[in-house]
Motif scaffolding. Sequence first.
Motif, PDB file in Angstrom:
ATOM      1  N   ILE A  42      -7.511   7.152 -28.698  1.00  7.55           N
ATOM      2  CA  ILE A  42      -7.086   5.957 -27.972  1.00  7.55           C
ATOM      3  C   ILE A  42      -6.696   6.359 -26.559  1.00  7.55           C
ATOM      4  N   LYS A  43      -7.179   5.611 -25.597  1.00 11.87           N
ATOM      5  CA  LYS A  43      -6.764   5.856 -24.221  1.00 11.87           C
ATOM      6  C   LYS A  43      -6.068   4.617 -23.709  1.00 11.87           C
ATOM      7  N   LEU A  44      -4.870   4.784 -23.157  1.00  8.06           N
ATOM      8  CA  LEU A  44      -4.148   3.648 -22.602  1.00  8.06           C
ATOM      9  C   LEU A  44      -4.289   3.692 -21.082  1.00  8.06           C
ATOM     10  N   ARG A  45      -4.826   2.609 -20.540  1.00  9.93           N
ATOM     11  CA  ARG A  45      -4.951   2.524 -19.079  1.00  9.93           C
ATOM     12  C   ARG A  45      -3.840   1.592 -18.615  1.00  9.93           C
ATOM     13  N   MET A  46      -2.882   2.142 -17.861  1.00  9.34           N
ATOM     14  CA  MET A  46      -1.625   1.422 -17.689  1.00  9.34           C
ATOM     15  C   MET A  46      -1.401   1.015 -16.233  1.00  9.34           C
ATOM     16  N   SER A  47      -0.800  -0.154 -16.067  1.00  6.12           N
ATOM     17  CA  SER A  47      -0.400  -0.566 -14.730  1.00  6.12           C
ATOM     18  C   SER A  47       0.887  -1.364 -14.829  1.00  6.12           C
ATOM     19  N   SER A  48       1.569  -1.451 -13.702  1.00  7.62           N
ATOM     20  CA  SER A  48       2.830  -2.176 -13.671  1.00  7.62           C
ATOM     21  C   SER A  48       2.792  -3.163 -12.528  1.00  7.62           C
ATOM     22  N   SER A  49       3.401  -4.332 -12.723  1.00  9.50           N
ATOM     23  CA  SER A  49       3.347  -5.309 -11.645  1.00  9.50           C
ATOM     24  C   SER A  49       4.651  -5.388 -10.869  1.00  9.50           C
ATOM     25  N   ASP A  50       5.663  -4.643 -11.282  1.00  5.92           N
ATOM     26  CA  ASP A  50       6.879  -4.687 -10.464  1.00  5.92           C
ATOM     27  C   ASP A  50       7.410  -3.296 -10.142  1.00  5.92           C
ATOM     28  N   VAL A  51       8.175  -2.702 -11.054  1.00  9.95           N
ATOM     29  CA  VAL A  51       8.769  -1.403 -10.750  1.00  9.95           C
ATOM     30  C   VAL A  51       8.138  -0.337 -11.642  1.00  9.95           C
ATOM     31  N   ILE A  52       8.644   0.884 -11.532  1.00 14.71           N
ATOM     32  CA  ILE A  52       8.090   1.957 -12.351  1.00 14.71           C
ATOM     33  C   ILE A  52       8.601   1.803 -13.782  1.00 14.71           C
ATOM     34  N   GLY A 105       0.815  -1.211   0.000  1.00 12.89           N
ATOM     35  CA  GLY A 105       0.000   0.000   0.000  1.00 12.89           C
ATOM     36  C   GLY A 105       0.845   1.255   0.000  1.00 12.89           C
ATOM     37  N   GLY A 106       2.154   1.083  -0.006  1.00 11.82           N
ATOM     38  CA  GLY A 106       3.028   2.256  -0.063  1.00 11.82           C
ATOM     39  C   GLY A 106       2.999   2.866  -1.452  1.00 11.82           C
ATOM     40  N   ILE A 119      -5.324   5.477  -7.216  1.00  9.30           N
ATOM     41  CA  ILE A 119      -4.850   4.447  -6.297  1.00  9.30           C
ATOM     42  C   ILE A 119      -6.020   3.586  -5.840  1.00  9.30           C
ATOM     43  N   GLU A 120      -7.134   4.254  -5.527  1.00  8.79           N
ATOM     44  CA  GLU A 120      -8.270   3.486  -5.019  1.00  8.79           C
ATOM     45  C   GLU A 120      -8.830   2.548  -6.067  1.00  8.79           C
ATOM     46  N   SER A 121      -8.928   3.009  -7.316  1.00  8.80           N
ATOM     47  CA  SER A 121      -9.490   2.120  -8.335  1.00  8.80           C
ATOM     48  C   SER A 121      -8.555   0.943  -8.567  1.00  8.80           C
ATOM     49  N   TYR A 122      -7.265   1.203  -8.465  1.00  9.42           N
ATOM     50  CA  TYR A 122      -6.324   0.090  -8.626  1.00  9.42           C
ATOM     51  C   TYR A 122      -6.500  -0.917  -7.499  1.00  9.42           C
ATOM     52  N   ARG A 123      -6.639  -0.402  -6.301  1.00  3.96           N
ATOM     53  CA  ARG A 123      -6.802  -1.315  -5.163  1.00  3.96           C
ATOM     54  C   ARG A 123      -8.113  -2.074  -5.267  1.00  3.96           C
ATOM     55  N   ARG A 124      -9.140  -1.411  -5.758  1.00  2.00           N
ATOM     56  CA  ARG A 124     -10.436  -2.067  -5.887  1.00  2.00           C
ATOM     57  C   ARG A 124     -10.343  -3.217  -6.890  1.00  2.00           C
ATOM     58  N   GLU A 125      -9.694  -2.949  -8.011  1.00  2.00           N
ATOM     59  CA  GLU A 125      -9.665  -3.957  -9.069  1.00  2.00           C
ATOM     60  C   GLU A 125      -8.593  -5.011  -8.848  1.00  2.00           C
ATOM     61  N   ILE A 133       4.381   4.632 -15.522  1.00  2.00           N
ATOM     62  CA  ILE A 133       3.463   3.604 -15.058  1.00  2.00           C
ATOM     63  C   ILE A 133       3.931   3.226 -13.666  1.00  2.00           C
ATOM     64  N   VAL A 134       3.126   3.609 -12.690  1.00  2.00           N
ATOM     65  CA  VAL A 134       3.551   3.470 -11.304  1.00  2.00           C
ATOM     66  C   VAL A 134       2.860   2.267 -10.697  1.00  2.00           C
ATOM     67  N   PRO A 135       3.609   1.333 -10.130  1.00  2.00           N
ATOM     68  CA  PRO A 135       2.949   0.192  -9.501  1.00  2.00           C
ATOM     69  C   PRO A 135       2.063   0.655  -8.349  1.00  2.00           C
ATOM     70  N   GLY A 136       0.929   0.005  -8.210  1.00  2.00           N
ATOM     71  CA  GLY A 136       0.036   0.373  -7.119  1.00  2.00           C
ATOM     72  C   GLY A 136      -1.015   1.392  -7.503  1.00  2.00           C
TER      73      GLY A 136
END
Lengths: 569, 159, 255, 322
Positions: D146-156, A250-251, B116-122, D170-173
């Motif tokens: 186009i909209k890119l909705r991005m996530s990362s599972s390890d580092v930035i 959560g950080g 952050i909240e939507s990420y945590r939710r999903e 793309i920031v994890p979390g």
Amino acid sequence: MSTTTIANEEQVAEPGGFRHGDYLTCDKGWKSWAFTLDHKRIGVMYMLGVVFSFFLGGMFALVLRMELFTPNPTIIRSGDTYNQLFTLHGAIMIFLVIIPSIPAVLGNFVLPIMLGAKDVAFPRINLMSFHLYVIGMVMLVAAILSGGLDTGWTFYTPYSTVVSQTSVVMAVMGAFVLGFSSIFTGLNFVVTIHKMRPAGMTFFKMPLFLWSLYATAIIQILATPVLGITLLLIVVERTLGFGIFDPKMGGDPVLFQHFFWFYSHPAVYIMILPAMGVISELITTFSRRRIFGYSFIAYSSVLIAIFGFLVWGHHLFTSGQSPVATAIFSILTFSVSIPSAIKVFNWMATMYKGSISLQTPMLYAMSFLFLFGIGGLTGLFLGMLSVDLHLHDTYFVVAHFHYVMMGSALVGFFGGLHFWWPKIFGRMYDEKWGRIGAIGIFVGFNTCFFPQFIAGVQGMPRRYHQYEEIFRPYMVISTIGAFILGIASLIVFVNLYKSLKKPYDAPPNPWGGATLEWTVTSPPPHHNFDEEPKIYDPYNLEAVVWDPETRSYKHLEGQGLLGDGEQDA
Amino acid sequence: MSDTANKASPHGAHDEHGDPYAHIHVSSWQTLVAVFVALVLLTSLTVYVATYDIGRFELAVAMGIATIKCALVMGFFMHLKYDRALNRMVFLGSILFFTLFLGITVIDLDSSKPDIESYRRENPVKTAPATEESKPSGEATKPGDPKKSGEPGQHQKQK
Amino acid sequence: MSAMSDASHGAPEHPEHDPHLAHHFDDAQQQFDAAKMGMWTFLVTEILFFSGLFCAYAVYRSLYPDLFEGAAKYLNTTLGAINTLVLLFSSLTMAWAVRCAQLEQKKGLILTLALTLACAFGFLGIKYAEYSHKFHEGLLPGANYSAALHQGPEWLEEHGVDIHSHAPIPEAVEQAALAKDGRSYGLFFGIYFAMTGLHGIHVLAGIAVILFLLIRAIQGRIKRENSVIVDNVGLYWHLVDLIWIFLFPLLYLIN
Amino acid sequence: MSMLPLAMIQQEYGEGKNFWFHAQASNFAHEYDWVFYFVLYLSTFFFIAIVATMILFLVKYRRREEGEAAPHGPSHNTVLEITWTVIPTILVGFLFWFGFKGYMSQRVPPRDSYEIRVRSQRWVWSFESPGGIQSDVLYVPKGKNIKLRMSSSDVIHSLYIPAFRVKYDIVPGRYTQVWFRPTMKGEFHLFCTEYCGKDHSRMTTKVVVMDSFEFQGQLDKLAEEATSDPVEYGAKLYKSKGCSACHTLDGVKGQGPSWKGLFGMEREFSNAKKLVVDEQYLRESIIQPHKKLVKGYGAVMPVTQLKDRQVDALIEYIKTVK
């Protein structure tokens, strides 16, 4: 004030246990250096550390540039090795070279003498600061030997806390210790400037170099502790898994970036402000003109220091920072450019109608104006939000900060070093080779870094081990420039080193400076002043005249004095 | 409140007797004790208030009381009331930069809340992250939970 | 700038034989002012050192209010309050010690310093009790948050944890030790241990310097002329107290 | 991901390319370049003015003889100071405004945007269309928002498409996003610009802009591919999902164990327990890589976001590596 060019060689014991003579020869043995409380000796030792680190970091840079000569891996096979090299180049250059360069080397040496004080307020803390610097340096080197460091000097989480397999903890603790070294230097300078000024030396009669050191010290005191806590948090995250910056817990990594840049942006001003102070002294001395707009330059130093605290967010424009904060930081970032511009204009005006001599230090000063012009103006591109979206984390940024940090801060340091070298060691270096070195650095620097602006605009990301073919021409030119720069640096230091072989030959005032350090012998006596110093106006150059007999400048009897002294004259 | 217990003047120039240490300020013990009593009372107050649910003012009240306590300690125990204006400025300066740092950072991360909240939710976490690994017993290799590991993504659930 | 007035005194005939005056100062007042300003400047760095943790606290409390509310229940308010009083009392004795040093009351100085020291140890003792309780329950920072409570009654029994002595009721343990979205309280305890741990290190450093003063006081080497050391140690000790004044409501008093 | 086939991308440097820039391939490029040039010319003007003045002074006021007396001249001029404070202030005010406007238009995606989910992990990109079709190259239809909705599972990480002038971390979390409207058909670079470790400089792929008809066809092709032979699909995933960065096929020890002959081998774990590699174990290791660590290796493997079918395909593929 004595005008002897050769310092007392015989050493006479004094009742207080101090021997007579200049500070270099008053005491012998390594202990008299390693445990000295004399700010001048501490400054000289800092210089050795800084120059050593500069060549260490420079070697890393040359290996990197050699690798980047071609798009695909050649001499560095693995991406991990490349990453370690650029990290160490950055960490060493920033923490061991640029941050301590001017304040700890030149500041330590010159500040009390310029002020007319016998020492800094807390000589023991000053010595401790140097010892911490050595410990920090040893720890950084130990980190290199025991697994390296591959996080980038920015230590971004979560890479540095969960992923990196290198000895991050050791390196981070090294940087932590170096931070304390920097804090203690700053603390000493602030108290010294506030409490140790003699009669007549009011705040607004101080040389501008002192103003810039004062502004720098404020930053060191206020910003460095935040770096300290940030680094400690990295340590506890890695060793104990605290999770304050770990997204899995959560950080938030963006919080880390706020922490980091709250120090590291002001740190840029720790690097550049003292250089600006040096340039003020150089331009006024070598133009033989009273500095133009004294109070504007003085205030602009303090303004830069304060605004410098409000702009850290411009490192986060593309990092997930909210638009509100982004807009605030963009406005504030532009506000820093104003005091910088004021300084540049005032320096130009100081040269107007002067008697300009292009000796080595002045060459560095002109080089500074050129490079800082480019470094500062390219900052405008990066401060503009939309433009930064494209340029952020590309070679444009690499070029920009090298122009500011190396091109301006280090060139300022080199200029200052050449300026005060006769004072520090009592010897004149070879002027011809000095100029060749200065021009070599200027040419090499521009060849190395200007092409990187173009590569950056074309889209070449930074910290790339291998790159697309289209960027090759820029990288090739850049590598050639890096080697010119390396050779020129070697010329500079060989030239300076060679001067040490000679006996003392420097007059007290070879350049015609009006500040107090030029009124004492070269090198200065052990306690800075053999008698109560007369306090002169630092910018009344008309009171300083050339004496062909001693081939030195000196103050006209009783002229250019400040404060109480003025009535005596 | 002049608490100078000896002949020394609060600060400033050397007095007529030429005492080089005349600038030292001495607090009276009565003042010190009075401040201590006030601090104890304020501590009780803040603990007492915390037992009531006062909603969103909770933090403000607690911080308000803490600030008053802080001012008392600084003013009397730390002699800031009698100290040089410069030292007061030094201290206030640090508070100013503290506020700037904290303020802007909170403003920024607060407005990132939706991302952050939507990420945590999903991407909810199913178990406490450390339970698989730092369980003191060696259960991790027990072949007892095969189905559990077959679920896609323990940390990152597939959308 | 008040500093200018003191600097302008000059010192043509300063006392040569004052053993407490360092060579590079003009007079006692300059030395005193420099020492005091140096200490205040150092305190500034301390405040900014802690500011990072306060900032992290503020950010996460605003992001995850439920997590903070839930996790803070595991802290013992009574012990926190007692520790607050212990530190406040030590501040009083420290302030008194400064007074004694300035008035050269040797006995009083020794007594007040010893009392301060005793309070510092008392504070750490209580802190130790709190910490060991948390280690035992698995209320650990970040990734180590194994939340013994979360392991369920069997696990607790196996490891000899007496569940009835702690706040949460057994049937609710599964939920009690986790935030609403199933994330652990590790983040809160990360902040808790970072803040109180760093504060604890400062208390330890405080103990060291007060001990140093106490030895000097017993040797009779603290005089009015050098009482500024006691004054400066006092400033440091009060700062440690000040930080705790804020930590206490922030960590222990969340509803 | 190894270096891209460069020949395919040459097109990017054809039309619209000049000394400073790449092709203008998105809706932002035109305005962006205009603002860039504006600052460029402005800075160049000031820079030349400063350097020219400097050189003029150096020549005109050079010291003519050694020990010349210090000349007397003005030391302050408040009007001048105010002038050179106010003019730059006004100028940078304008600069801020231009930058802010452009920034806001990039940060706020239009409502009708076509949303592509971007997942990043060291050192691979994965793009998923609304229909759930995954690819490691970003296919986008020309002329559509186009909209890119991005996530990362390890580092930035950071997604950067120079030809579109867009970049965002793309920031994890948390989720971050970028949007654009491609305006030119072709293939363009996509870089990772936030330092992410060993193969940061190889975390590159390409953006392929097609017209909507071709785009639909491409999606169908990708869907078909996913239902083909699992071993073949697994081999593809081995490269595209980044397994190849740490696991070799020839028995050489990488950051993770080699896959050569892995299936059926006995493994010893860091807690000294042993196990024969079977499908069960492989599945677990892919999904929860840190649960059982093979002796001598660190907990470095990222948690992946593979679908069940993809895990199956990888296991089938591993079985064939002998």
